[in-house]
Design an enzyme around this catalytic site. Sequence first.
Site, PDB file in Angstrom:
ATOM      1  N   ILE A   1       0.861  -1.191   0.000  1.00 50.93           N
ATOM      2  CA  ILE A   1       0.000   0.000   0.000  1.00 50.93           C
ATOM      3  C   ILE A   1       0.890   1.232   0.000  1.00 50.93           C
ATOM      4  CG2 ILE A   1      -1.719   1.302   1.341  1.00 50.93           C
ATOM      5  CD1 ILE A   1      -2.590  -1.533   2.449  1.00 50.93           C
ATOM      6  N   PHE A   2       0.695   2.129  -0.967  1.00 50.63           N
ATOM      7  CA  PHE A   2       1.519   3.343  -1.069  1.00 50.63           C
ATOM      8  C   PHE A   2       0.819   4.506  -0.389  1.00 50.63           C
ATOM      9  CE2 PHE A   2       4.601   6.259  -2.392  1.00 50.63           C
ATOM     10  CZ  PHE A   2       4.021   7.342  -3.054  1.00 50.63           C
TER      11      PHE A   2
ATOM     12  N   SER B   1      -1.324  11.538   4.954  1.00 52.62           N
ATOM     13  CA  SER B   1      -1.273  11.159   6.378  1.00 52.62           C
ATOM     14  C   SER B   1      -0.743   9.738   6.556  1.00 52.62           C
ATOM     15  CB  SER B   1      -2.656  11.261   7.017  1.00 52.62           C
ATOM     16  OG  SER B   1      -3.525  10.328   6.419  1.00 52.62           O
TER      17      SER B   1
ATOM     18  N   GLU C   1     -10.195   5.967   4.354  1.00 52.46           N
ATOM     19  CA  GLU C   1      -9.880   6.686   3.118  1.00 52.46           C
ATOM     20  C   GLU C   1     -11.056   6.815   2.154  1.00 52.46           C
ATOM     21  OE1 GLU C   1      -6.544   7.895   2.437  1.00 52.46           O
ATOM     22  OE2 GLU C   1      -6.735   7.597   4.579  1.00 52.46           O
TER      23      GLU C   1
HETATM   24  N1  LIG Z   1      -4.325   8.743   0.399  1.00 54.32           N
HETATM   25  C1  LIG Z   1      -3.300   9.673   0.866  1.00 54.32           C
HETATM   26  C2  LIG Z   1      -3.907  10.693   1.775  1.00 54.32           C
HETATM   27  C3  LIG Z   1      -4.518  10.028   2.953  1.00 54.32           C
HETATM   28  C4  LIG Z   1      -5.111  11.003   3.876  1.00 54.32           C
HETATM   29  O1  LIG Z   1      -4.478  11.994   4.213  1.00 54.32           O
HETATM   30  N2  LIG Z   1      -6.317  10.680   4.260  1.00 54.32           N
HETATM   31  C5  LIG Z   1      -6.996  11.465   5.269  1.00 54.32           C
HETATM   32  C6  LIG Z   1      -8.468  11.332   5.011  1.00 54.32           C
HETATM   33  S1  LIG Z   1      -9.106  12.721   4.221  1.00 54.32           S
HETATM   34  C7  LIG Z   1      -6.645  10.854   6.617  1.00 54.32           C
HETATM   35  O2  LIG Z   1      -6.545   9.656   6.734  1.00 54.32           O
HETATM   36  N3  LIG Z   1      -6.502  11.682   7.613  1.00 54.32           N
HETATM   37  C8  LIG Z   1      -6.253  11.165   8.940  1.00 54.32           C
HETATM   38  C9  LIG Z   1      -5.772  12.317   9.799  1.00 54.32           C
HETATM   39  O3  LIG Z   1      -5.642  13.399   9.229  1.00 54.32           O
HETATM   40  O4  LIG Z   1      -5.542  12.117  10.993  1.00 54.32           O
HETATM   41  C10 LIG Z   1      -2.189   8.873   1.522  1.00 54.32           C
HETATM   42  O5  LIG Z   1      -1.922   7.827   0.955  1.00 54.32           O
HETATM   43  O6  LIG Z   1      -1.571   9.264   2.514  1.00 54.32           O
END
Ligand SMILES: N[C@@H](CCC(=O)N[C@@H](CS)C(=O)NCC(=O)O)C(=O)O
Length: 208
Positions: A15-16, A20, A95
């Site tokens: 998983i890449f 976050s 996600e």
């Molecule tokens: N899909 C990207 C971005 C993932 C991401 O930032 N997702 C947000 C959801 S909008 C998240 O999980 N946020 C958790 C947090 O901010 O604590 C990744 O692979 O890192």
Amino acid sequence: MKFHDILKERNSLWIFGYGSLVWKPDFTYKRCKIGYIKGYKRRFWHGDDFYRGDKENPGRVVTLVEDQEACTWGVAYEVTHSKIEDSLQYLNMREVVLGGYITETVQFIPKEKAQCPLLALVYIATPDNPIYLGPASDTEIAAQIAKCSGNTGHNIEYLVRLAEFMRLNCPEVEDEHLFSIEAAVLNTFPECGGIKAPDQKTLLLGTA
Ligand SMILES: N[C@@H](CCC(=O)N[C@@H](CS)C(=O)NCC(=O)O)C(=O)O
């Protein structure tokens, strides 16, 4: 058959992560590698009305935008055997359901040149998503990040931890979009500059 169904048969799923997930994977993995994918640029163009924002003031988080000239650095995590199902269920909620991302398959190229490229699952938010925000100036993005927070914390933390991860693990990589937004926010809130992200050793120990 879906990509991850194929890899589940092999008992190994990569998983890449590029947002976050690089500093807060929160799923069980066997090992991880720093590296990059080609053909995408990372942009703070996705909205977040749950983790780092709310319905009235959605935060800004990263997604990937196709660009044949670009590449995006992050972390690939290997999940094996019985952990695959649990990890995919967790990431689907985090996600897809709550984050508005969809899954794609990419080729991940490890930073360690002796290591072979591998296929990985990645979560991407596309423009047809209702909370997709799209392009804005670095100043506008910084101003939005500076005023938003949600269920897991402030949007500034999300920004600074990603920038810290890149400085610690990919110091040779220039990410003008990320660092100019961080500079704009820290000019306003210098006290937030001390947020530290886990380095690869911490990630490898699985204690991130
Ligand atoms: N899909 C990207 C971005 C993932 C991401 O930032 N997702 C947000 C959801 S909008 C998240 O999980 N946020 C958790 C947090 O901010 O604590 C990744 O692979 O890192």
